[in-house]
Design a protein around this motif. Structure first.
Motif, PDB file in Angstrom:
ATOM      1  N   THR A  72      41.282 -13.214 -24.640  1.00  0.00           N
ATOM      2  CA  THR A  72      40.920 -13.949 -26.278  1.00  0.00           C
ATOM      3  C   THR A  72      40.126 -13.476 -26.692  1.00  0.00           C
ATOM      4  O   THR A  72      39.584 -13.130 -27.928  1.00  0.00           O
ATOM      5  CB  THR A  72      40.982 -15.873 -26.611  1.00  0.00           C
ATOM      6  N   VAL A  73      39.044 -13.658 -26.467  1.00  0.00           N
ATOM      7  CA  VAL A  73      37.053 -13.690 -26.855  1.00  0.00           C
ATOM      8  C   VAL A  73      37.792 -12.207 -27.199  1.00  0.00           C
ATOM      9  O   VAL A  73      37.277 -11.582 -28.201  1.00  0.00           O
ATOM     10  CB  VAL A  73      35.703 -13.402 -25.574  1.00  0.00           C
ATOM     11  N   GLU A  74      37.589 -12.011 -26.081  1.00  0.00           N
ATOM     12  CA  GLU A  74      37.901  -9.630 -25.625  1.00  0.00           C
ATOM     13  C   GLU A  74      38.998  -8.900 -27.760  1.00  0.00           C
ATOM     14  O   GLU A  74      38.414  -8.029 -27.588  1.00  0.00           O
ATOM     15  CB  GLU A  74      38.576  -8.929 -25.891  1.00  0.00           C
ATOM     16  N   LYS A  75      40.462 -10.100 -27.623  1.00  0.00           N
ATOM     17  CA  LYS A  75      40.571  -9.870 -28.953  1.00  0.00           C
ATOM     18  C   LYS A  75      40.165 -10.229 -30.016  1.00  0.00           C
ATOM     19  O   LYS A  75      40.358  -9.030 -31.443  1.00  0.00           O
ATOM     20  CB  LYS A  75      42.156 -10.398 -28.782  1.00  0.00           C
ATOM     21  N   LEU A  76      38.851 -11.525 -30.175  1.00  0.00           N
ATOM     22  CA  LEU A  76      38.915 -11.332 -31.290  1.00  0.00           C
ATOM     23  C   LEU A  76      38.385 -10.587 -32.233  1.00  0.00           C
ATOM     24  O   LEU A  76      37.541  -9.892 -33.029  1.00  0.00           O
ATOM     25  CB  LEU A  76      38.228 -12.730 -31.075  1.00  0.00           C
ATOM     26  N   HIS A  77      36.867  -9.961 -30.361  1.00  0.00           N
ATOM     27  CA  HIS A  77      36.258  -8.571 -30.606  1.00  0.00           C
ATOM     28  C   HIS A  77      36.258  -7.627 -31.067  1.00  0.00           C
ATOM     29  O   HIS A  77      36.048  -6.991 -31.651  1.00  0.00           O
ATOM     30  CB  HIS A  77      35.762  -8.377 -29.173  1.00  0.00           C
ATOM     31  N   ASP A  78      37.503  -6.980 -30.083  1.00  0.00           N
ATOM     32  CA  ASP A  78      38.485  -5.421 -31.165  1.00  0.00           C
ATOM     33  C   ASP A  78      39.115  -6.100 -32.063  1.00  0.00           C
ATOM     34  O   ASP A  78      39.029  -5.268 -33.136  1.00  0.00           O
ATOM     35  CB  ASP A  78      39.384  -5.818 -29.908  1.00  0.00           C
ATOM     36  N   ALA A  79      39.707  -7.300 -33.250  1.00  0.00           N
ATOM     37  CA  ALA A  79      39.493  -7.473 -33.976  1.00  0.00           C
ATOM     38  C   ALA A  79      38.488  -7.093 -34.976  1.00  0.00           C
ATOM     39  O   ALA A  79      38.640  -7.007 -35.868  1.00  0.00           O
ATOM     40  CB  ALA A  79      40.425  -8.124 -34.442  1.00  0.00           C
ATOM     41  N   LEU A  80      37.296  -7.369 -34.945  1.00  0.00           N
ATOM     42  CA  LEU A  80      36.350  -7.640 -35.437  1.00  0.00           C
ATOM     43  C   LEU A  80      34.539  -6.663 -35.723  1.00  0.00           C
ATOM     44  O   LEU A  80      34.261  -6.026 -36.771  1.00  0.00           O
ATOM     45  CB  LEU A  80      34.850  -8.826 -35.523  1.00  0.00           C
ATOM     46  N   ARG A 135      28.767  -7.265 -32.883  1.00  0.00           N
ATOM     47  CA  ARG A 135      28.742  -7.845 -32.522  1.00  0.00           C
ATOM     48  C   ARG A 135      26.754  -8.037 -31.678  1.00  0.00           C
ATOM     49  O   ARG A 135      26.858  -6.844 -31.137  1.00  0.00           O
ATOM     50  CB  ARG A 135      29.533  -8.019 -31.071  1.00  0.00           C
ATOM     51  N   TYR A 147      28.599 -12.179 -34.790  1.00  0.00           N
ATOM     52  CA  TYR A 147      27.869 -10.945 -35.652  1.00  0.00           C
ATOM     53  C   TYR A 147      27.195 -10.290 -36.628  1.00  0.00           C
ATOM     54  O   TYR A 147      27.240 -11.158 -37.902  1.00  0.00           O
ATOM     55  CB  TYR A 147      30.141 -10.227 -36.049  1.00  0.00           C
TER      56      TYR A 147
END
Length: 57
Positions: A8-16, A30, A49
């Motif tokens: 979940t953290v990785e998906k959020l990071h990929d989106a931002l 980030r 970020y």
């Protein structure tokens, strides 16, 4: 189960990461990520970020 939280953290990071808001705001980057387990066993991720922007008057 623990790896699902990181997914979940990785998906959020990929989106931002690298997201921009037009010509006046630079890409999001980030600058910090921490994880904390609270006394009630809830795990909290704190992702910071940074960006720069040009003020338009």
């Amino acid at each position: 189960m623990a790896l699902q939280m990181l997914d979940t953290v990785e998906k959020l990071h990929d989106a931002l990461q690298g997201e921009t808001l037009g010509d006046t705001v630079s890409a999001l980057s980030r600058s910090r990520a921490t994880m904390q387990t609270r006394s009630n066993k809830i795990v909290v991720f704190n992702l910071i970020y940074s960006t720069t922007f040009q003020e338009v008057k």
